[in-house]
Write an enzyme that holds these catalytic residues in place. Sequence first.
Site, mmCIF file in Angstrom:
data_model
loop_
_atom_site.group_PDB
_atom_site.id
_atom_site.type_symbol
_atom_site.label_atom_id
_atom_site.label_comp_id
_atom_site.label_asym_id
_atom_site.label_seq_id
_atom_site.Cartn_x
_atom_site.Cartn_y
_atom_site.Cartn_z
ATOM 1 N N GLU A 1 0.818 -1.214 0.000
ATOM 2 C CA GLU A 1 0.000 0.000 0.000
ATOM 3 C C GLU A 1 0.850 1.262 0.000
ATOM 4 O O GLU A 1 0.500 2.258 0.626
ATOM 5 C CB GLU A 1 -1.013 0.001 1.157
ATOM 6 N N HIS B 1 -1.533 -1.421 10.500
ATOM 7 C CA HIS B 1 -1.002 -2.780 10.626
ATOM 8 C C HIS B 1 0.218 -2.788 11.533
ATOM 9 O O HIS B 1 0.942 -1.785 11.632
ATOM 10 C CB HIS B 1 -0.557 -3.328 9.261
#
Length: 483
Positions: A209, A471
């Site tokens: 990402e 995350h």
Amino acid sequence: MSLPDISRRRSPVPQEDWPLTPNALRPSPFPNPVLQALYSLSRVLLFPTYWSLDQLLGCWAPSVRSKSLGWFKVLAGSGVLLPLVVVGLPLALVGLALWLPLQVWRRPFCYQPPPACWVWPQPWHPPAERRRCFVFLTANLCLLPHGLAHFNNLSHSLQRAEAVGAALLDSLQSSQYRVSECSQPPPRVPGGELKATLPMGLDFVCLQEVFDLRAARRLVRVLVPNLGPVIYDVGTFGLMAGPYIKVLGSGLLLASRYPLLRATFRCFPNARREDAMASKGLLSVQAQLGIVDGHPIVGYLHCTHLHAPVEDGHIRCKQLTLLLEWVEEFEAENRQSDEAVAFSVLLGDLNFDNCSQDHAKEQGHKLFSCFQDPCRLGVCQEQPWALGTILNSSMLRHSIACSPEMLRRALRQEKGRRLYLSGPLHGSYPAQSWKGRRLDYITYRRVPGSRLSPEAEQVTFSTAFAGLTDHLAMGLKLQVVCS
């Protein structure tokens, strides 16, 4: 941010004929500078409209509307940005007309080699050095364009990229690039630990990402002089069968301490909803690691990010099957008969966990019979030390969730895990074993016929990027032994 070049401070070692194939990859994604110049021009023409739309989208994110004076800010921002979009459209149309056909000649990644003064790590020379450890890191950074990042309760992608770079730099400086020490003999069962810092002695870094190219370039500026070559801006753009128009790349970025020989990217043909705009797929590279009996030692890395929507398990299963086919094809096409293969590692954000009933198909996929997952004992069974890696989005701005050390302390307790980690989609763990959802994986396998055998030594769950992404980072120390 000041970027000290730690490569200059390392003591050079005798490395005759190393690397064996220098400058194996071309830096530019285009075969000649004219096409590269036209591509850069198309991006310049597209940027004003892209920036205005990005900021406009950010104004309408739920996290913005819910704040005090939220709707006033939305309307005021829209009133300013909409005219900018209209003004920039003529330039954007010209840029798009130039950008689309150029994709035919574009290689699906950019490669940034290390500086000329770079000193490569000492090559591995078994049997004199019978074993060597390699340290891998994977992390989903959510470095989306500004407007999209707001929908994940994150913002300021460029500033977060700077902070991520600082955390990586701190880890690289602290390790001073000594070869990681190995346990002798290797442990029968890998260990796991939760740390507020990144693993020391990183050899390979795979990030997901990193969609914003400006953020990617900031990370490249940190990684290239302090770790080694970087592959970024990965993806196949433009019109695709479906039909789809891919306006976002894969978001993958790979950095290596060792020389890279070959690289390829393949885009998944199946995507749906918001993922249809992104060029998710598999980035495969071959790295030079050393020399044994006059023959090269290589390792294979396969980095990926699978389809995101929870309800689309059938799409993820098809992507997993494609992954395995592409892995086999890449390794078969690029392996020479005289090469020794140290490892084949598949890592990234697979977007399914090993605890939710909704992911039963993915949990039983044949991937796990081909590659070893050191955190997994079986379907819906994890190692006692394994942790979820996706954070609770509603708590991302909490002071504890923004501090690496405070988040680490919180996650050591079940109460903290339940508060700050995302839980199973349906059902729940028994109270004594609540771990959260682990979407990030580092798996490995031994290549048949190789005299080199990899074994997992240590898995690390890191809160070093607390406040910067949704995350946890995940590391693996892999010990390879020459028999």
